[in-house]
Motif scaffolding. Structure first.
Motif, mmCIF file in Angstrom:
data_model
loop_
_atom_site.group_PDB
_atom_site.id
_atom_site.type_symbol
_atom_site.label_atom_id
_atom_site.label_comp_id
_atom_site.label_asym_id
_atom_site.label_seq_id
_atom_site.Cartn_x
_atom_site.Cartn_y
_atom_site.Cartn_z
ATOM 1 N N GLY A 1 3.091 5.799 3.451
ATOM 2 C CA GLY A 1 4.374 5.110 3.595
ATOM 3 C C GLY A 1 5.113 5.484 4.862
ATOM 4 O O GLY A 1 5.943 4.721 5.360
ATOM 5 N N ARG A 2 4.801 6.638 5.415
ATOM 6 C CA ARG A 2 5.486 7.118 6.629
ATOM 7 C C ARG A 2 4.657 6.946 7.892
ATOM 8 O O ARG A 2 5.199 6.956 8.989
ATOM 9 C CB ARG A 2 5.823 8.593 6.467
ATOM 10 C CG ARG A 2 6.796 8.856 5.361
ATOM 11 C CD ARG A 2 7.043 10.333 5.220
ATOM 12 N NE ARG A 2 8.047 10.581 4.195
ATOM 13 C CZ ARG A 2 8.365 11.767 3.761
ATOM 14 N NH1 ARG A 2 7.764 12.835 4.260
ATOM 15 N NH2 ARG A 2 9.277 11.919 2.838
ATOM 16 N N ALA A 3 3.342 6.838 7.751
ATOM 17 C CA ALA A 3 2.458 6.758 8.925
ATOM 18 C C ALA A 3 2.599 5.402 9.608
ATOM 19 O O ALA A 3 2.748 4.377 8.945
ATOM 20 C CB ALA A 3 1.009 6.974 8.507
ATOM 21 N N PRO A 4 2.572 5.377 10.947
ATOM 22 C CA PRO A 4 2.699 4.093 11.652
ATOM 23 C C PRO A 4 1.503 3.169 11.399
ATOM 24 O O PRO A 4 1.674 1.956 11.300
ATOM 25 C CB PRO A 4 2.786 4.488 13.126
ATOM 26 C CG PRO A 4 2.351 5.900 13.210
ATOM 27 C CD PRO A 4 2.492 6.516 11.853
ATOM 28 N N VAL A 5 0.300 3.727 11.291
ATOM 29 C CA VAL A 5 -0.900 2.918 11.042
ATOM 30 C C VAL A 5 -1.743 3.641 9.985
ATOM 31 O O VAL A 5 -2.702 4.340 10.312
ATOM 32 C CB VAL A 5 -1.712 2.709 12.344
ATOM 33 C CG1 VAL A 5 -2.896 1.799 12.082
ATOM 34 C CG2 VAL A 5 -0.845 2.167 13.457
ATOM 35 N N PRO A 6 -1.406 3.450 8.688
ATOM 36 C CA PRO A 6 -2.165 4.147 7.647
ATOM 37 C C PRO A 6 -3.542 3.511 7.435
ATOM 38 O O PRO A 6 -3.776 2.356 7.787
ATOM 39 C CB PRO A 6 -1.295 3.961 6.403
ATOM 40 C CG PRO A 6 -0.555 2.695 6.658
ATOM 41 C CD PRO A 6 -0.331 2.641 8.154
ATOM 42 N N ILE A 7 -4.457 4.270 6.872
ATOM 43 C CA ILE A 7 -5.785 3.742 6.564
ATOM 44 C C ILE A 7 -5.666 2.598 5.562
ATOM 45 O O ILE A 7 -6.271 1.547 5.729
ATOM 46 C CB ILE A 7 -6.695 4.858 6.014
ATOM 47 C CG1 ILE A 7 -6.945 5.895 7.105
ATOM 48 C CG2 ILE A 7 -8.005 4.287 5.501
ATOM 49 C CD1 ILE A 7 -7.659 7.134 6.619
ATOM 50 N N ILE A 8 -4.897 2.813 4.514
ATOM 51 C CA ILE A 8 -4.609 1.759 3.532
ATOM 52 C C ILE A 8 -3.107 1.571 3.520
ATOM 53 O O ILE A 8 -2.358 2.477 3.168
ATOM 54 C CB ILE A 8 -5.091 2.146 2.124
ATOM 55 C CG1 ILE A 8 -6.602 2.364 2.102
ATOM 56 C CG2 ILE A 8 -4.706 1.071 1.110
ATOM 57 C CD1 ILE A 8 -7.123 2.946 0.807
ATOM 58 N N ASN A 9 -2.667 0.395 3.903
ATOM 59 C CA ASN A 9 -1.248 0.102 3.924
ATOM 60 C C ASN A 9 -0.779 -0.123 2.487
ATOM 61 O O ASN A 9 -1.151 -1.096 1.843
ATOM 62 C CB ASN A 9 -0.976 -1.134 4.786
ATOM 63 C CG ASN A 9 0.487 -1.351 5.024
ATOM 64 O OD1 ASN A 9 1.341 -0.802 4.332
ATOM 65 N ND2 ASN A 9 0.799 -2.178 6.019
ATOM 66 N N ILE A 10 0.026 0.775 1.984
ATOM 67 C CA ILE A 10 0.488 0.721 0.596
ATOM 68 C C ILE A 10 1.300 -0.549 0.344
ATOM 69 O O ILE A 10 1.312 -1.077 -0.766
ATOM 70 C CB ILE A 10 1.312 1.991 0.265
ATOM 71 C CG1 ILE A 10 0.477 3.246 0.491
ATOM 72 C CG2 ILE A 10 1.847 1.939 -1.150
ATOM 73 C CD1 ILE A 10 -0.825 3.297 -0.277
ATOM 74 N N LYS A 11 1.941 -1.090 1.358
ATOM 75 C CA LYS A 11 2.709 -2.331 1.188
ATOM 76 C C LYS A 11 1.814 -3.487 0.764
ATOM 77 O O LYS A 11 2.249 -4.396 0.076
ATOM 78 C CB LYS A 11 3.448 -2.674 2.484
ATOM 79 C CG LYS A 11 4.526 -1.677 2.836
ATOM 80 C CD LYS A 11 5.143 -1.978 4.193
ATOM 81 C CE LYS A 11 6.087 -0.851 4.574
ATOM 82 N NZ LYS A 11 6.558 -0.976 5.944
ATOM 83 N N LEU A 12 0.538 -3.444 1.166
ATOM 84 C CA LEU A 12 -0.388 -4.499 0.761
ATOM 85 C C LEU A 12 -0.593 -4.515 -0.750
ATOM 86 O O LEU A 12 -0.739 -5.575 -1.355
ATOM 87 C CB LEU A 12 -1.752 -4.300 1.443
ATOM 88 C CG LEU A 12 -1.821 -4.519 2.938
ATOM 89 C CD1 LEU A 12 -3.218 -4.186 3.444
ATOM 90 C CD2 LEU A 12 -1.471 -5.949 3.280
ATOM 91 N N LEU A 13 -0.600 -3.342 -1.350
ATOM 92 C CA LEU A 13 -0.836 -3.258 -2.789
ATOM 93 C C LEU A 13 0.321 -3.814 -3.601
ATOM 94 O O LEU A 13 0.168 -4.081 -4.781
ATOM 95 C CB LEU A 13 -1.128 -1.817 -3.193
ATOM 96 C CG LEU A 13 -2.398 -1.216 -2.581
ATOM 97 C CD1 LEU A 13 -2.536 0.239 -2.989
ATOM 98 C CD2 LEU A 13 -3.627 -2.005 -2.986
ATOM 99 N N ARG A 14 1.457 -3.999 -2.975
ATOM 100 C CA ARG A 14 2.594 -4.608 -3.670
ATOM 101 C C ARG A 14 2.450 -6.114 -3.771
ATOM 102 O O ARG A 14 3.137 -6.747 -4.560
ATOM 103 C CB ARG A 14 3.897 -4.241 -2.957
ATOM 104 C CG ARG A 14 4.196 -2.769 -3.062
ATOM 105 C CD ARG A 14 5.545 -2.434 -2.468
ATOM 106 N NE ARG A 14 5.709 -0.987 -2.462
ATOM 107 C CZ ARG A 14 6.151 -0.285 -1.448
ATOM 108 N NH1 ARG A 14 6.503 -0.897 -0.333
ATOM 109 N NH2 ARG A 14 6.263 1.009 -1.518
ATOM 110 N N THR A 15 1.548 -6.686 -2.975
ATOM 111 C CA THR A 15 1.265 -8.116 -3.058
ATOM 112 C C THR A 15 0.342 -8.323 -4.253
ATOM 113 O O THR A 15 -0.770 -7.802 -4.290
ATOM 114 C CB THR A 15 0.571 -8.605 -1.770
ATOM 115 O OG1 THR A 15 1.353 -8.215 -0.651
ATOM 116 C CG2 THR A 15 0.364 -10.092 -1.785
#
Length: 175
Positions: free
Chosen positions: A37-51
């Motif tokens: 949630g804090r990383a600029p470019v995470p391996i898995i973007n947690i925001k995607l899982l909210r979709t």
């Protein structure tokens, strides 16, 4: 590790040998979610899982992948343990599964252009489930080796039909 401990048969759900690895994994998942949630470019973007659609299609793909890949380990072990098949026999059991995958994966990829990915996913999952069901009943004919090979072939057909469709579904729902 915790699930493996359960599989040994001497560990219960309340045992520390089960609970400690499972709780540790949840702690590391929470740490990763916080970091992502804090990383600029995470391996898995947690925001995607909210979709919702992205989450559901990846959940289905994960369950499917676990079944499709897990069966490759369990069928030979099952043949060896339950039916006392030789190492050569259990080693060749999955050839039928591979044949089913090879025969249908390419054809399914071309078919999806006309029918989309939902129908092949459903058909493939049904075949895979039926193949797994065949493993649960005693061989009524063909003998144990032939029966397990038939079950593997049916699962291979299911995997061959559903794998390209599942991959396309995951790609289609990637925001």
């Amino acid at each position: 590790l915790g699930i493996t401990e359960l599989g040994v048969g001497k560990t219960s759900f309340g045992s520390p040998r089960f609970l400690l690895p499972v709780l540790t994994s949840f702690v590391f998942i929470a740490i990763y979610v916080r970091h992502a949630g804090r990383a600029p470019v995470p391996i898995i973007n947690i925001k995607l899982l909210r979709t919702r659609s992205y989450f559901v299609v990846n959940l289905v793909a994960g369950i499917y992948g676990g079944c499709a890949l897990g069966i490759g380990t369990l069928v030979p072990l099952y043949g060896e343990d339950r039916y006392k098949l030789s190492p050569v026999q259990v080693g060749t059991l999955l050839t039928a599964r591979g044949g089913g995958v090879i025969l249908l994966a390419g054809a399914t990829a071309f078919t999806m252009r006309r029918v989309g990915y939902r129908a092949p996913m459903i058909v493939g999952f049904l075949f895979a489930a039926f193949g797994m069901y065949l493993l649960t009943i005693a061989p009524p004919f063909l003998g144990p080796y032939g029966w397990l090979a038939l079950a593997s072939l049916v699962m291979g057909i299911g995997i061959g039909v559903s794998a390209p469709a599942t991959n396309n579904a995951a790609l289609a729902h990637n925001p």
